[in-house]
Design a protein around this motif. Structure first.
Motif, PDB file in Angstrom:
ATOM      1  N   VAL A   1       0.851  -1.181   0.000  1.00 45.17           N
ATOM      2  CA  VAL A   1       0.000   0.000   0.000  1.00 45.17           C
ATOM      3  C   VAL A   1       0.890   1.235   0.000  1.00 45.17           C
ATOM      4  O   VAL A   1       1.799   1.347   0.821  1.00 45.17           O
ATOM      5  CB  VAL A   1      -0.929   0.041   1.238  1.00 45.17           C
ATOM      6  N   TRP A   2       0.643   2.146  -0.953  1.00 44.52           N
ATOM      7  CA  TRP A   2       1.341   3.435  -0.961  1.00 44.52           C
ATOM      8  C   TRP A   2       0.361   4.497  -0.463  1.00 44.52           C
ATOM      9  O   TRP A   2      -0.827   4.464  -0.787  1.00 44.52           O
ATOM     10  CB  TRP A   2       1.816   3.828  -2.348  1.00 44.52           C
ATOM     11  N   PHE A   3       0.856   5.458   0.310  1.00 40.26           N
ATOM     12  CA  PHE A   3      -0.035   6.511   0.789  1.00 40.26           C
ATOM     13  C   PHE A   3       0.689   7.844   0.884  1.00 40.26           C
ATOM     14  O   PHE A   3       1.901   7.922   1.081  1.00 40.26           O
ATOM     15  CB  PHE A   3      -0.641   6.137   2.150  1.00 40.26           C
ATOM     16  N   ALA A   4      -0.114   8.887   0.679  1.00 43.49           N
ATOM     17  CA  ALA A   4       0.323  10.271   0.910  1.00 43.49           C
ATOM     18  C   ALA A   4      -0.933  10.982   1.409  1.00 43.49           C
ATOM     19  O   ALA A   4      -1.359  10.744   2.530  1.00 43.49           O
ATOM     20  CB  ALA A   4       0.886  10.898  -0.363  1.00 43.49           C
ATOM     21  N   GLY A   5      -1.573  11.805   0.537  1.00 41.47           N
ATOM     22  CA  GLY A   5      -2.847  12.395   0.919  1.00 41.47           C
ATOM     23  C   GLY A   5      -4.000  11.424   0.762  1.00 41.47           C
ATOM     24  O   GLY A   5      -5.096  11.660   1.267  1.00 41.47           O
ATOM     25  N   ARG A   6      -3.782  10.333   0.054  1.00 39.28           N
ATOM     26  CA  ARG A   6      -4.715   9.220  -0.089  1.00 39.28           C
ATOM     27  C   ARG A   6      -3.915   7.927  -0.018  1.00 39.28           C
ATOM     28  O   ARG A   6      -2.698   7.920  -0.200  1.00 39.28           O
ATOM     29  CB  ARG A   6      -5.462   9.290  -1.433  1.00 39.28           C
ATOM     30  N   ALA A   7      -4.603   6.831   0.243  1.00 39.22           N
ATOM     31  CA  ALA A   7      -3.946   5.521   0.315  1.00 39.22           C
ATOM     32  C   ALA A   7      -4.471   4.647  -0.818  1.00 39.22           C
ATOM     33  O   ALA A   7      -5.669   4.652  -1.121  1.00 39.22           O
ATOM     34  CB  ALA A   7      -4.215   4.852   1.660  1.00 39.22           C
ATOM     35  N   TYR A   8      -3.549   3.911  -1.448  1.00 41.73           N
ATOM     36  CA  TYR A   8      -3.915   3.059  -2.586  1.00 41.73           C
ATOM     37  C   TYR A   8      -3.273   1.686  -2.435  1.00 41.73           C
ATOM     38  O   TYR A   8      -2.075   1.587  -2.123  1.00 41.73           O
ATOM     39  CB  TYR A   8      -3.460   3.679  -3.909  1.00 41.73           C
ATOM     40  N   LEU A   9      -4.071   0.652  -2.658  1.00 43.42           N
ATOM     41  CA  LEU A   9      -3.559  -0.717  -2.660  1.00 43.42           C
ATOM     42  C   LEU A   9      -2.818  -0.939  -3.971  1.00 43.42           C
ATOM     43  O   LEU A   9      -3.426  -0.956  -5.036  1.00 43.42           O
ATOM     44  CB  LEU A   9      -4.696  -1.720  -2.500  1.00 43.42           C
ATOM     45  N   GLN A  10      -1.500  -1.111  -3.906  1.00 41.82           N
ATOM     46  CA  GLN A  10      -0.698  -1.318  -5.102  1.00 41.82           C
ATOM     47  C   GLN A  10      -0.675  -2.783  -5.521  1.00 41.82           C
ATOM     48  O   GLN A  10      -0.739  -3.097  -6.699  1.00 41.82           O
ATOM     49  CB  GLN A  10       0.746  -0.846  -4.852  1.00 41.82           C
ATOM     50  N   MET A  11      -0.572  -3.684  -4.550  1.00 43.59           N
ATOM     51  CA  MET A  11      -0.525  -5.116  -4.861  1.00 43.59           C
ATOM     52  C   MET A  11      -1.277  -5.893  -3.791  1.00 43.59           C
ATOM     53  O   MET A  11      -0.966  -5.769  -2.608  1.00 43.59           O
ATOM     54  CB  MET A  11       0.933  -5.605  -4.934  1.00 43.59           C
ATOM     55  N   PRO A  12      -2.287  -6.676  -4.170  1.00 44.95           N
ATOM     56  CA  PRO A  12      -2.986  -7.518  -3.193  1.00 44.95           C
ATOM     57  C   PRO A  12      -2.024  -8.566  -2.622  1.00 44.95           C
ATOM     58  O   PRO A  12      -0.931  -8.783  -3.147  1.00 44.95           O
ATOM     59  CB  PRO A  12      -4.099  -8.174  -4.019  1.00 44.95           C
ATOM     60  N   LEU A  13      -2.443  -9.216  -1.571  1.00 42.60           N
ATOM     61  CA  LEU A  13      -1.616 -10.238  -0.935  1.00 42.60           C
ATOM     62  C   LEU A  13      -1.257 -11.340  -1.928  1.00 42.60           C
ATOM     63  O   LEU A  13      -2.124 -11.929  -2.554  1.00 42.60           O
ATOM     64  CB  LEU A  13      -2.357 -10.831   0.265  1.00 42.60           C
ATOM     65  N   SER A  14       0.036 -11.602  -2.051  1.00 39.31           N
ATOM     66  CA  SER A  14       0.519 -12.565  -3.037  1.00 39.31           C
ATOM     67  C   SER A  14       1.894 -13.062  -2.627  1.00 39.31           C
ATOM     68  O   SER A  14       2.602 -12.422  -1.852  1.00 39.31           O
ATOM     69  CB  SER A  14       0.596 -11.915  -4.420  1.00 39.31           C
ATOM     70  N   SER A  15       2.281 -14.206  -3.160  1.00 39.33           N
ATOM     71  CA  SER A  15       3.627 -14.740  -2.945  1.00 39.33           C
ATOM     72  C   SER A  15       4.556 -14.419  -4.112  1.00 39.33           C
ATOM     73  O   SER A  15       5.670 -14.936  -4.171  1.00 39.33           O
ATOM     74  CB  SER A  15       3.564 -16.267  -2.747  1.00 39.33           C
TER      75      SER A  15
END
Length: 334
Positions: A134-148
Motif C-alpha cells: 500500500v502506498w499513501f500520501a494524501g490518499r492511500a492506494y492498494l498497489q498489490m494484493p496479498l501474493s507470494s
C-alpha cells in the motif's frame, strides 16, 4: 474449484442475444416480403420447399457453436494439485509513505530511497509469506494484493514515489484502514503490517484504527524515516526547496512519538531506519514470533484446462449444421 482463466472473453457471450435479435428481424422481414407478393398461393409455391423448423434449428446450432467457442477461449479450468505443500507463513502488508516529505535528504540519498531499500530487503526476507503493498500520501492506494509473487512486488516497488499518489499529505489512518480491509476479516491472527513513514502529519484517527486492527489480530510494526532535526524538501516540480503559502522554507521532521505510539498500541515494534539491513532483520525477527498458518497462493496452485471440451462441441455442432438442409424432405426422398 472451477474458474475461467481468461474470464474477460465471457463478455463475448453478449453476441448471442444480438444474434437472436437479428434472427427475429430476419424472420419478420421474410414475412413482410411474402406479404408484398400478394398472392398467398404463389407464395406457398415459391416457399413450399423451405422448412422454417430446419432454418430455426440451423440458427440454434450456430448460436450454440458461438457460445461454446467463447467458453473455449475463456478456458474453463478445474483446480489440480498445489505446487508446494506444507508451506507456512503470514499475510504481511507493507505500507509506505510516498509523500513529498519523503524526498528530504536528512538521510542519504533521501528518505524515499532508503525506504525502498528496506522494502526490497523485506520482500526478499519474507518470501515465505504472502505480501501486499500500500502506498499513501494524501490518499492511500492498494498497489498489490496479498501474493507470494516477489518479482511482482519488486516491480511495484520501482514505481513507488510521490507521482504514484497525486494528493499530498500523510494519511496514516486511511492507509491502516485500507490494510484492514485487505486482510481476511474471518481470521483473528496470522496478519501483520509494516508501516514505513516519517509520520510528519499527525493523524488523530491513526491510533483508533490501530486499536481496532489489533483487536482483530493484526500486529502493527512501524519504521521511522528521517531525523528529529528535520531537513528541507527538494521539490522536483519546481526544481527548488518546498515552501509554504507564506514563502517560508518547509522543514520536514520525523515524528517518532506518533510512530512509537502506533507500534505499542498495535503489539508491534518501532524501528528507526538508519541501516536498512539491520531494520529488516529486526522486523523479520518480530514477525518470526507470530503464529503462522498454512498458505495457499494462486501462484502455487495448478489448474487443469478443459478448453478442448467446448471446442469439440463446436466441431460437432458445425458438422451437424452443414448436413442439415433448409429444404423439406419429400416423401420420395425418404
Amino acid at each position: 474449484m472451477f474458474r475461467f482463466e481468461n474470464i474477460y472473453w465471457l463478455i463475448a457471450l453478449a453476441l448471442v442475444p444480438v444474434l437472436v435479435a437479428l434472427y427475429m428481424l430476419l424472420v419478420r422481414w421474410k414475412k413482410r416480403a411474402a406479404q408484398k407478393v400478394g398472392d398467398p398461393a404463389l407464395v406457398k409455391v415459391l416457399t413450399g420447399n423451405f422448412s422454417h423448423q430446419k432454418f430455426l434449428l440451423k440458427f440454434v446450432l450456430g448460436a450454440f457453436a458461438l457460445a461454446a467457442l467463447v467458453l473455449a477461449a475463456a478456458n474453463p479450468q478445474l483446480k489440480g494439485e498445489s505446487g508446494e505443500q506444507n508451506r507456512k507463513g503470514l499475510d504481511v502488508l507493507l505500507l509506505m509513505d510516498v509523500s513529498k516529505s519523503m524526498l528530504a535528504q536528512d538521510i542519504k540519498p533521501n528518505r524515499l530511497e532508503r525506504s525502498r531499500q528496506l522494502m526490497s530487503l523485506l520482500i526478499d526476507q519474507l518470501s515465505e509469506n504472502r505480501i501486499g503493498m500500500v502506498w499513501f500520501a494524501g490518499r492511500a492506494y492498494l498497489q498489490m494484493p496479498l501474493s507470494s509473487d516477489a518479482s511482482a512486488a519488486k516491480m511495484y516497488l520501482q514505481n513507488a514515489g510521490p507521482d504514484a499518489v497525486p494528493t499530498q499529505g500523510t494519511v496514516i489512518g486511511e492507509a491502516l484502514r485500507l490494510a484492514g480491509a485487505t486482510f481476511d476479516s474471518k481470521e483473528q491472527k496470522y496478519k501483520a503490517v509494516v508501516l514505513v513513514s516519517d509520520g510528519e502529519d499527525h493523524d488523530p484517527e491513526a491510533l483508533e484504527v490501530v486499536k481496532d486492527l489489533a483487536a482483530s489480530g493484526v500486529m502493527i510494526n512501524t519504521v521511522g524515516v528521517g531525523s528529529p532535526e528535520g531537513a528541507t524538501i527538494f521539490d522536483p516540480a519546481t526544481n527548488d526547496t518546498k515552501r509554504d503559502a507564506s514563502g517560508n522554507t518547509v522543514v520536514s521532521k520525523l515524528n517518532e512519538a506518533q510512530l512509537r505510539e502506533l507500534a505499542q498500541a498495535g503489539n508491534g515494534v518501532y524501528v528507526y531506519l538508519q541501516d536498512a539491513a539491520a531494520a529488516a532483520r529486526t522486523i523479520r525477527a518480530q514477525l518470526a514470533g507470530v503464529e503462522q498458518k498454512e498458505l495457499e497462493d494462486e501462484s502455487f496452485v495448478q489448474y487443469n484446462s478443459y478448453f478442448f471440451i467446448p471446442l469439440v462441441l463446436v466441431l460437432l455442432v458445425l458438422l451437424a449444421e452443414i448436413f442439415i438442409s433448409e429444404r423439406k424432405k419429400r416423401l420420395h426422398e425418404a
